[in-house]
Design a protein around this motif. Sequence first.
Motif, PDB file in Angstrom:
ATOM      1  N   GLU A  13      -6.930   3.862   6.836  1.00 18.17           N
ATOM      2  CA  GLU A  13      -8.016   3.195   7.562  1.00 18.17           C
ATOM      3  C   GLU A  13      -7.571   1.850   8.121  1.00 18.17           C
ATOM      4  O   GLU A  13      -7.866   1.509   9.270  1.00 18.17           O
ATOM      5  CB  GLU A  13      -9.237   3.007   6.647  1.00 18.17           C
ATOM      6  CG  GLU A  13      -9.949   4.285   6.259  1.00 18.17           C
ATOM      7  CD  GLU A  13      -9.327   4.983   5.056  1.00 18.17           C
ATOM      8  OE1 GLU A  13      -9.866   6.020   4.638  1.00 18.17           O
ATOM      9  OE2 GLU A  13      -8.311   4.486   4.536  1.00 18.17           O
ATOM     10  N   VAL A  14      -6.876   1.079   7.322  1.00 18.70           N
ATOM     11  CA  VAL A  14      -6.385  -0.220   7.777  1.00 18.70           C
ATOM     12  C   VAL A  14      -5.384  -0.020   8.906  1.00 18.70           C
ATOM     13  O   VAL A  14      -5.376  -0.759   9.898  1.00 18.70           O
ATOM     14  CB  VAL A  14      -5.758  -1.012   6.608  1.00 18.70           C
ATOM     15  CG1 VAL A  14      -5.148  -2.319   7.097  1.00 18.70           C
ATOM     16  CG2 VAL A  14      -6.811  -1.297   5.535  1.00 18.70           C
ATOM     17  N   ASP A  15      -4.570   0.999   8.788  1.00 21.85           N
ATOM     18  CA  ASP A  15      -3.579   1.295   9.822  1.00 21.85           C
ATOM     19  C   ASP A  15      -4.253   1.668  11.146  1.00 21.85           C
ATOM     20  O   ASP A  15      -3.762   1.328  12.221  1.00 21.85           O
ATOM     21  CB  ASP A  15      -2.674   2.428   9.349  1.00 21.85           C
ATOM     22  CG  ASP A  15      -1.507   2.675  10.296  1.00 21.85           C
ATOM     23  OD1 ASP A  15      -0.750   1.729  10.556  1.00 21.85           O
ATOM     24  OD2 ASP A  15      -1.368   3.812  10.783  1.00 21.85           O
ATOM     25  N   GLU A  16      -5.389   2.353  11.087  1.00 17.22           N
ATOM     26  CA  GLU A  16      -6.114   2.710  12.308  1.00 17.22           C
ATOM     27  C   GLU A  16      -6.563   1.470  13.060  1.00 17.22           C
ATOM     28  O   GLU A  16      -6.495   1.402  14.294  1.00 17.22           O
ATOM     29  CB  GLU A  16      -7.325   3.586  11.964  1.00 17.22           C
ATOM     30  CG  GLU A  16      -6.991   5.024  11.622  1.00 17.22           C
ATOM     31  CD  GLU A  16      -8.236   5.890  11.479  1.00 17.22           C
ATOM     32  OE1 GLU A  16      -9.006   5.988  12.458  1.00 17.22           O
ATOM     33  OE2 GLU A  16      -8.449   6.441  10.385  1.00 17.22           O
ATOM     34  N   VAL A  17      -7.035   0.463  12.323  1.00 16.11           N
ATOM     35  CA  VAL A  17      -7.473  -0.773  12.969  1.00 16.11           C
ATOM     36  C   VAL A  17      -6.276  -1.504  13.568  1.00 16.11           C
ATOM     37  O   VAL A  17      -6.341  -2.027  14.688  1.00 16.11           O
ATOM     38  CB  VAL A  17      -8.221  -1.675  11.966  1.00 16.11           C
ATOM     39  CG1 VAL A  17      -8.606  -3.007  12.614  1.00 16.11           C
ATOM     40  CG2 VAL A  17      -9.474  -0.974  11.449  1.00 16.11           C
ATOM     41  N   TRP A  18      -5.174  -1.544  12.822  1.00 16.40           N
ATOM     42  CA  TRP A  18      -3.952  -2.181  13.340  1.00 16.40           C
ATOM     43  C   TRP A  18      -3.500  -1.501  14.636  1.00 16.40           C
ATOM     44  O   TRP A  18      -3.152  -2.163  15.613  1.00 16.40           O
ATOM     45  CB  TRP A  18      -2.861  -2.113  12.271  1.00 16.40           C
ATOM     46  CG  TRP A  18      -1.621  -2.893  12.588  1.00 16.40           C
ATOM     47  CD1 TRP A  18      -1.432  -3.801  13.594  1.00 16.40           C
ATOM     48  CD2 TRP A  18      -0.379  -2.848  11.869  1.00 16.40           C
ATOM     49  NE1 TRP A  18      -0.154  -4.315  13.542  1.00 16.40           N
ATOM     50  CE2 TRP A  18       0.510  -3.745  12.509  1.00 16.40           C
ATOM     51  CE3 TRP A  18       0.062  -2.126  10.759  1.00 16.40           C
ATOM     52  CZ2 TRP A  18       1.819  -3.941  12.060  1.00 16.40           C
ATOM     53  CZ3 TRP A  18       1.364  -2.317  10.305  1.00 16.40           C
ATOM     54  CH2 TRP A  18       2.231  -3.223  10.950  1.00 16.40           C
ATOM     55  N   HIS A  19      -3.534  -0.186  14.627  1.00 15.37           N
ATOM     56  CA  HIS A  19      -3.107   0.556  15.814  1.00 15.37           C
ATOM     57  C   HIS A  19      -3.988   0.212  17.009  1.00 15.37           C
ATOM     58  O   HIS A  19      -3.501   0.100  18.142  1.00 15.37           O
ATOM     59  CB  HIS A  19      -3.144   2.065  15.536  1.00 15.37           C
ATOM     60  CG  HIS A  19      -2.530   2.894  16.606  1.00 15.37           C
ATOM     61  ND1 HIS A  19      -3.262   3.399  17.670  1.00 15.37           N
ATOM     62  CD2 HIS A  19      -1.253   3.288  16.813  1.00 15.37           C
ATOM     63  CE1 HIS A  19      -2.465   4.081  18.467  1.00 15.37           C
ATOM     64  NE2 HIS A  19      -1.247   4.035  17.980  1.00 15.37           N
ATOM     65  N   GLU A  20      -5.292   0.027  16.780  1.00 13.57           N
ATOM     66  CA  GLU A  20      -6.192  -0.333  17.878  1.00 13.57           C
ATOM     67  C   GLU A  20      -5.865  -1.712  18.434  1.00 13.57           C
ATOM     68  O   GLU A  20      -5.960  -1.938  19.651  1.00 13.57           O
ATOM     69  CB  GLU A  20      -7.643  -0.296  17.398  1.00 13.57           C
ATOM     70  CG  GLU A  20      -8.663  -0.286  18.517  1.00 13.57           C
ATOM     71  CD  GLU A  20      -8.598   0.992  19.353  1.00 13.57           C
ATOM     72  OE1 GLU A  20      -8.646   0.857  20.595  1.00 13.57           O
ATOM     73  OE2 GLU A  20      -8.477   2.096  18.793  1.00 13.57           O
ATOM     74  N   MET A  21      -5.454  -2.624  17.572  1.00 15.94           N
ATOM     75  CA  MET A  21      -5.061  -3.955  18.037  1.00 15.94           C
ATOM     76  C   MET A  21      -3.909  -3.883  19.024  1.00 15.94           C
ATOM     77  O   MET A  21      -3.831  -4.657  19.973  1.00 15.94           O
ATOM     78  CB  MET A  21      -4.654  -4.842  16.847  1.00 15.94           C
ATOM     79  CG  MET A  21      -5.778  -5.310  15.970  1.00 15.94           C
ATOM     80  SD  MET A  21      -5.193  -6.506  14.734  1.00 15.94           S
ATOM     81  CE  MET A  21      -4.992  -7.980  15.756  1.00 15.94           C
ATOM     82  N   LEU A  22      -3.016  -2.940  18.782  1.00 17.59           N
ATOM     83  CA  LEU A  22      -1.828  -2.820  19.632  1.00 17.59           C
ATOM     84  C   LEU A  22      -2.162  -2.382  21.053  1.00 17.59           C
ATOM     85  O   LEU A  22      -1.347  -2.552  21.956  1.00 17.59           O
ATOM     86  CB  LEU A  22      -0.842  -1.821  19.017  1.00 17.59           C
ATOM     87  CG  LEU A  22      -0.251  -2.211  17.664  1.00 17.59           C
ATOM     88  CD1 LEU A  22       0.502  -1.033  17.070  1.00 17.59           C
ATOM     89  CD2 LEU A  22       0.662  -3.401  17.801  1.00 17.59           C
TER      90      LEU A  22
END
Length: 206
Positions: free
Chosen positions: A98-107
């Motif tokens: 879940e945290v990785d999904e948010v990080w990916h969206e930031m990119l």
Amino acid sequence: MVNFMSKIKNYFSANKRTRRIKDVPVPVQLGIYIERGEELVEELNRALSPHFQERMKYRFLQEHPNWQQHEFEWAFFELKRYFIMNKILKSVPMFSKEVDEVWHEMLMFTRDYEQFSKQFYHDMLHHTPNLDSKPIPGERGFFDWVYLSLFESTPNSRVLWGGFLKYPISQSILEDFKTFSEEELLTHYFRHNGEWMDLKRSLIKK
């Protein structure tokens, strides 16, 4: 048929996450409790512009309709904690889907992300994708120890990271901390930026 099954999957995924992540406020100042920790959090907040955060949140919730707002807030909260860990350590594996999904969206906001990264790290923090849900036991043990040395653990934190202290720190890491000099440990395990040296040394001593 495919779209219907996808909707069913999203429905149950959303219900499962809603039941697990409680709709409660996130701790102030990232729940950090080390000496001068609030200064470190403020440094992060200065690098993450409110405009960038709001745009990213809006896009994420548009792209992930199965997420509720409080779920995003908690995942982003934990991502900020992850960013703090990366300010200190040389390398931090990602152990939360879940945290990785948010990080990916930031990119997706390439210019904003690059500006944040250069301001906070004086370097580019490259995305480390979460390709395997099974943690590397030795590295996960070290991650947990550093995380719990910096931050208050909450029920939602434990949900998003899959719990803590399930794995021991690897023997090779323990042996390094027993035998390496402080300078060798700083070179091997910690970010080479000359910043927050007191914090890094205190973790080594702890």
